[in-house]
Design a protein around this motif. Structure first.
Motif, short mmCIF file in Angstrom:
data_model
loop_
_atom_site.label_atom_id
_atom_site.label_comp_id
_atom_site.label_asym_id
_atom_site.label_seq_id
_atom_site.Cartn_x
_atom_site.Cartn_y
_atom_site.Cartn_z
N GLY A 140 1.89 0.14 7.03
CA GLY A 140 0.69 -0.25 6.29
C GLY A 140 -0.59 0.09 7.05
O GLY A 140 -1.56 0.58 6.47
N LEU A 141 -0.57 -0.15 8.36
CA LEU A 141 -1.75 0.21 9.18
C LEU A 141 -1.96 1.72 9.21
O LEU A 141 -3.10 2.19 9.14
CB LEU A 141 -1.59 -0.34 10.60
N ILE A 142 -0.87 2.47 9.32
CA ILE A 142 -0.99 3.94 9.33
C ILE A 142 -1.60 4.42 8.01
O ILE A 142 -2.51 5.25 8.00
CB ILE A 142 0.38 4.60 9.59
N VAL A 143 -1.09 3.87 6.90
CA VAL A 143 -1.65 4.24 5.59
C VAL A 143 -3.13 3.91 5.54
O VAL A 143 -3.96 4.72 5.10
CB VAL A 143 -0.88 3.53 4.45
N GLY A 144 -3.49 2.72 6.00
CA GLY A 144 -4.89 2.31 5.98
C GLY A 144 -5.79 3.18 6.84
O GLY A 144 -6.88 3.57 6.41
N PHE A 145 -5.33 3.52 8.04
CA PHE A 145 -6.15 4.37 8.90
C PHE A 145 -6.24 5.79 8.38
O PHE A 145 -7.31 6.40 8.41
CB PHE A 145 -5.64 4.34 10.35
N ALA A 146 -5.12 6.31 7.89
CA ALA A 146 -5.11 7.70 7.43
C ALA A 146 -5.87 7.88 6.12
O ALA A 146 -6.40 8.96 5.86
CB ALA A 146 -3.67 8.19 7.25
N SER A 147 -5.96 6.83 5.31
CA SER A 147 -6.65 6.97 4.03
C SER A 147 -7.98 6.22 4.01
O SER A 147 -9.04 6.82 4.02
CB SER A 147 -5.75 6.52 2.89
N ASP A 148 -7.92 4.92 4.03
CA ASP A 148 -9.14 4.13 3.81
C ASP A 148 -10.14 4.21 4.96
O ASP A 148 -11.34 4.35 4.72
CB ASP A 148 -8.75 2.67 3.53
N PHE A 149 -9.67 4.13 6.19
CA PHE A 149 -10.63 4.24 7.30
C PHE A 149 -11.17 5.67 7.41
O PHE A 149 -12.33 5.87 7.79
CB PHE A 149 -10.02 3.77 8.62
N ALA A 150 -10.37 6.66 7.03
CA ALA A 150 -10.88 8.03 6.99
C ALA A 150 -11.96 8.15 5.93
O ALA A 150 -12.99 8.81 6.15
CB ALA A 150 -9.74 9.02 6.72
N MET A 151 -11.76 7.50 4.78
CA MET A 151 -12.78 7.53 3.72
C MET A 151 -14.05 6.78 4.17
O MET A 151 -15.15 7.19 3.84
CB MET A 151 -12.24 6.89 2.44
N LEU A 152 -13.87 5.70 4.91
CA LEU A 152 -15.03 4.99 5.45
C LEU A 152 -15.83 5.92 6.35
O LEU A 152 -17.06 5.97 6.27
CB LEU A 152 -14.55 3.77 6.24
N ASN A 153 -15.14 6.68 7.18
CA ASN A 153 -15.81 7.58 8.11
C ASN A 153 -16.49 8.76 7.39
O ASN A 153 -17.67 9.00 7.58
CB ASN A 153 -14.81 8.11 9.13
N TRP A 154 -15.74 9.47 6.58
CA TRP A 154 -16.25 10.72 6.00
C TRP A 154 -17.08 10.52 4.75
O TRP A 154 -18.00 11.30 4.48
CB TRP A 154 -15.10 11.68 5.72
N VAL A 166 -7.06 -2.19 3.06
CA VAL A 166 -6.06 -2.21 4.13
C VAL A 166 -5.33 -3.55 4.14
O VAL A 166 -4.11 -3.60 4.33
CB VAL A 166 -6.71 -1.90 5.50
N PHE A 167 -6.05 -4.63 3.89
CA PHE A 167 -5.42 -5.94 3.78
C PHE A 167 -4.34 -5.94 2.69
O PHE A 167 -3.26 -6.50 2.86
CB PHE A 167 -6.49 -7.01 3.49
N ASP A 168 -4.63 -5.28 1.56
CA ASP A 168 -3.64 -5.18 0.48
C ASP A 168 -2.37 -4.49 0.95
O ASP A 168 -1.27 -4.91 0.62
CB ASP A 168 -4.22 -4.41 -0.70
N TYR A 169 -2.51 -3.40 1.71
CA TYR A 169 -1.32 -2.71 2.22
C TYR A 169 -0.51 -3.65 3.12
O TYR A 169 0.71 -3.72 3.01
CB TYR A 169 -1.67 -1.46 3.04
#
Length: 188
Positions: A140-154, A166-169
Motif C-alpha cells: 500500500g505504501l509503495i502504491v501511494g508513493f509511486a502514484s499519489d506522492f508522485a502526483m503531489l510532486n509533479w 494513501v490512507f485508503d490504500y
C-alpha cells in the motif's frame, strides 16, 4: 489450499476493497473535504465545448511543443501570473451520476488488485498474520508513493488529498491482509 478457498478469498477481498472505497468516499468526510468545486459561472461551458472538442486530461498553461527560449520565457510568465490547472479530466458529452458500469468496472479493478495481493502473499515463506499485514501495508505504501506522492510532486496535488488517498490504500489493503491472515492462509 483448495481452489474454492482461493476463489472465495479473492472475491471477499475484492468486496472488502469495494465496500471500503464506498464507505471512504460516501460516508466519511475525508475525500469530500479535499475536493473543491469550481463555482457556478466561473467556466464558460459553451466556449469550453467549442474549444476542447476531445475528451482527455488537460492542464494549463501546458507544455509548449516548441522549447525555444522565447516560448519557455512566455511559459514562465504564464506560470508566474497564474492560475495553474494541474490536471483536469474533461468529458465533452453527457455522463451519468453513479453510472452502474463504473461500479462494475470498479469491482473488476478491485478483483485484479486482490489477485495481485493474493499472489504476492502466497509467495511468502512466513504466512503469519503479522507477516501478511506487514507485506500488504508495504505494498500500500509503495502504491501511494509511486502514484499519489508522485502526483503531489509533479502535478501539485494538495497534501491532504494525497494523504487521504494513501490512507485508503493502507486501510483497505490491511483489511484484505486480515482476511488473508485469518482465513485464506490460516494454518498455511
Amino acid at each position: 489450499m483448495s481452489t474454492s478457498k482461493k476463489i472465495i478469498s479473492v472475491i471477499l477481498g475484492a468486496l472488502i476493497l469495494f465496500i471500503w472505497s464506498m464507505v471512504s468516499w460516501m460516508a466519511l468526510p475525508f475525500h469530500g473535504n479535499t475536493l473543491t468545486q469550481i463555482p457556478e459561472g466561473t467556466v464558460d461551458l459553451q466556449k469550453m465545448q467549442n474549444d476542447m472538442p476531445e475528451d482527455g486530461v488537460y492542464h494549463y498553461p501546458g507544455m509548449p511543443a516548441d522549447d525555444s527560449p522565447e516560448t519557455m520565457a512566455a511559459m514562465e510568465e504564464k506560470l508566474n501570473k497564474g492560475p495553474r490547472i494541474a490536471l483536469m479530466v474533461y468529458k465533452s458529452g453527457a455522463t451519468k451520476l453513479m453510472d452502474p458500469m463504473q461500479f462494475v468496472l470498479g469491482f473488476v479493478i478491485n478483483l485484479l488488485t486482490v489477485i495481485g495481493l493474493f499472489y504476492i502473499v502466497s509467495k511468502l515463506a512466513d504466512k503469519s498474520i503479522k507477516s501478511i499485514l506487514t507485506t500488504v501495508i508495504v505494498i500500500g505504501l509503495i502504491v501511494g508513493f509511486a502514484s499519489d506522492f508522485a502526483m503531489l510532486n509533479w502535478w501539485m496535488f494538495p497534501m491532504d488529498f494525497t494523504i487521504t488517498n494513501v490512507f485508503d490504500y493502507l486501510v483497505s489493503f490491511s483489511l484484505v491482509g486480515l482476511l488473508f491472515g485469518s482465513y485464506s492462509f490460516k494454518n498455511a
